[in-house]
Design a protein around this motif. Structure first.
Motif, short mmCIF file in Angstrom:
data_model
loop_
_atom_site.label_atom_id
_atom_site.label_comp_id
_atom_site.label_asym_id
_atom_site.label_seq_id
_atom_site.Cartn_x
_atom_site.Cartn_y
_atom_site.Cartn_z
N ARG A 12 52.55 -14.93 -77.30
CA ARG A 12 52.18 -16.01 -76.39
C ARG A 12 51.75 -17.25 -77.18
O ARG A 12 51.10 -17.15 -78.21
N THR A 13 52.10 -18.40 -76.67
CA THR A 13 51.49 -19.63 -77.11
C THR A 13 50.91 -20.27 -75.86
O THR A 13 51.63 -20.59 -74.92
N TYR A 14 49.65 -20.37 -75.79
CA TYR A 14 48.96 -20.99 -74.67
C TYR A 14 49.41 -20.45 -73.33
O TYR A 14 49.00 -19.39 -72.90
N ASN A 15 50.31 -21.14 -72.60
CA ASN A 15 50.57 -20.79 -71.20
C ASN A 15 51.95 -20.24 -70.93
O ASN A 15 52.34 -20.14 -69.77
N TYR A 16 52.73 -19.89 -71.93
CA TYR A 16 54.05 -19.36 -71.61
C TYR A 16 54.39 -18.19 -72.51
O TYR A 16 53.88 -18.03 -73.60
N VAL A 17 55.29 -17.38 -72.00
CA VAL A 17 55.72 -16.20 -72.75
C VAL A 17 56.86 -16.58 -73.68
O VAL A 17 57.86 -17.16 -73.26
N GLU A 18 56.71 -16.26 -74.95
CA GLU A 18 57.72 -16.60 -75.94
C GLU A 18 58.77 -15.50 -76.04
O GLU A 18 59.97 -15.76 -75.95
N ILE A 33 51.16 0.92 -73.51
CA ILE A 33 50.35 -0.20 -73.05
C ILE A 33 51.14 -1.48 -73.30
O ILE A 33 52.17 -1.47 -73.97
N TRP A 34 50.66 -2.56 -72.75
CA TRP A 34 51.26 -3.87 -72.94
C TRP A 34 50.24 -4.78 -73.62
O TRP A 34 49.08 -4.84 -73.19
N ILE A 35 50.67 -5.46 -74.68
CA ILE A 35 49.77 -6.26 -75.51
C ILE A 35 50.25 -7.70 -75.54
O ILE A 35 51.44 -7.98 -75.70
N ALA A 36 49.31 -8.63 -75.39
CA ALA A 36 49.60 -10.06 -75.57
C ALA A 36 49.15 -10.45 -76.97
O ALA A 36 48.02 -10.18 -77.37
N ARG A 37 50.05 -11.07 -77.72
CA ARG A 37 49.73 -11.52 -79.08
C ARG A 37 49.84 -13.03 -79.16
O ARG A 37 50.87 -13.60 -78.78
N HIS A 38 48.78 -13.67 -79.63
CA HIS A 38 48.81 -15.12 -79.81
C HIS A 38 49.76 -15.45 -80.96
O HIS A 38 49.63 -14.89 -82.06
N LYS A 39 50.70 -16.36 -80.71
CA LYS A 39 51.75 -16.61 -81.69
C LYS A 39 51.20 -17.22 -82.98
O LYS A 39 51.66 -16.87 -84.08
N LEU A 41 47.68 -17.38 -83.97
CA LEU A 41 46.53 -16.68 -84.54
C LEU A 41 46.81 -15.22 -84.83
O LEU A 41 46.15 -14.61 -85.66
N GLY A 42 47.80 -14.63 -84.12
CA GLY A 42 48.12 -13.23 -84.33
C GLY A 42 47.16 -12.25 -83.67
O GLY A 42 47.31 -11.03 -83.83
N SER A 43 46.17 -12.77 -82.95
CA SER A 43 45.21 -11.87 -82.28
C SER A 43 45.89 -11.16 -81.12
O SER A 43 46.76 -11.72 -80.45
N GLU A 44 45.51 -9.90 -80.91
CA GLU A 44 46.16 -9.05 -79.91
C GLU A 44 45.17 -8.64 -78.83
O GLU A 44 44.03 -8.25 -79.13
N TYR A 45 45.62 -8.69 -77.58
CA TYR A 45 44.79 -8.31 -76.45
C TYR A 45 45.57 -7.35 -75.55
O TYR A 45 46.75 -7.55 -75.28
N VAL A 46 44.89 -6.32 -75.11
CA VAL A 46 45.52 -5.31 -74.27
C VAL A 46 45.51 -5.79 -72.82
O VAL A 46 44.44 -6.07 -72.26
N LEU A 47 46.69 -5.91 -72.24
CA LEU A 47 46.79 -6.33 -70.84
C LEU A 47 46.32 -5.19 -69.95
O LEU A 47 46.16 -4.05 -70.38
N ASP A 48 46.14 -5.51 -68.69
CA ASP A 48 45.41 -4.61 -67.78
C ASP A 48 46.29 -3.50 -67.21
O ASP A 48 46.12 -3.10 -66.06
N PHE A 49 47.24 -2.99 -68.01
CA PHE A 49 48.19 -1.98 -67.54
C PHE A 49 48.30 -0.87 -68.60
O PHE A 49 48.37 -1.15 -69.79
#
Length: 245
Positions: A12-18, A33-39, A41-49
């Motif tokens: 992810r970068t800010y508001n859109y899926v890359e 699981i599904w993970i969002a990664r900041h493009k 910073l590389g930080s990873e967050y676990v989505l709510d699924f």
């Protein structure tokens, strides 16, 4: 014990899926699981699924040895709110068809999982693709306020792993929950509701003792204190086990 599982990464970068891609990781709970990664910073967050997959033979065996209940209880306590249970194969092909159908019913209707049926492994993989598309659409449609409110819901990946690893440590409350789930009408969700009120058998027994002599009040206590989340039948059954003669 760790099991080989997958994580679907969403850069992810800010508001859109890359982009999205599949990565095999070892997870302490669930099959995916599904993970969002900041493009940047590389930080990873676990989505709510989170998804748990069982083919009908695995499900039959886990029902027999009680792994089925233990795994669902851990999923309910993992901190993610969208729980998906994929049942792979035809239950009618199993000798335990009725048990499997009943398990699917209680998992979905009584415990709030989203139960998905697939015909086989290929169908399951396609299902994961559809789920990924639906999850991306879900997060794209969220308003800025929704996204701000969800920051506390999506934990960093490392924090999620640590939380789930701690679920493997057996506590007094864990033993109590297993005991509760042997009682008729006590599902995993009901057991968790009881633990929220009384984390140990001793604390529940003390509460019953304060109402000693008023059997009706004792039988209805858990039902009333849980705002009817615990049914009247379950409340009475628990009382009979803990305090009844």
């Amino acid at each position: 014990m760790f099991c080989p599982s997958f994580a679907i990464m969403i850069d992810r970068t800010y508001n859109y899926v890359e982009s999205t891609f599949l990565q095999v990781r070892r997870l302490p709970i669930g099959d995916g699981i599904w993970i969002a990664r900041h493009k940047r910073l590389g930080s990873e967050y676990v989505l709510d699924f989170i998804v748990e997959r069982k083919n009908v033979d695995d499900l039959r065996c886990s029902i027999r040895d009680n792994r089925y209940r233990d795994q669902k209880l851990r999923l309910l306590r993992c901190g993610l709110r969208k729980l998906i249970y994929v049942v792979e194969g035809d239950p009618n092909s199993s000798q335990a068809a009725e048990s499997i159908k009943t398990a699917c019913y209680t998992t979905e209707i009584l415990e709030g999982f989203d139960v998905q049926r697939t015909s086989g492994l290929g169908d399951t993989l396609r299902k994961y693709g559809y789920l990924t598309q639906a999850i991306i659409k879900y997060y794209r449609s969220r308003t800025p306020e929704d996204k701000q409110n969800s920051l506390g819901v999506c934990p960093p990946f490392d924090n999620f792993i640590r939380r789930c690893q701690n679920l493997d440590k057996m506590t007094v409350s864990d033993v109590f929950s297993i005991q509760l789930m042997q009682i008729p009408q006590v599902t995993e969700e009901v057991a968790i509701a009881v633990l929220d009120l009384y984390p140990t058998l001793l604390s529940l027994a003390r509460a019953y003792s304060l109402l000693d002599g008023d059997i009706f009040a004792q039988e209805e206590m858990l039902k009333k204190q849980s705002n009817n989340l615990i049914s009247g039948v379950a409340s009475r059954n628990i009382f009979q086990l803990v305090w009844g003669s």
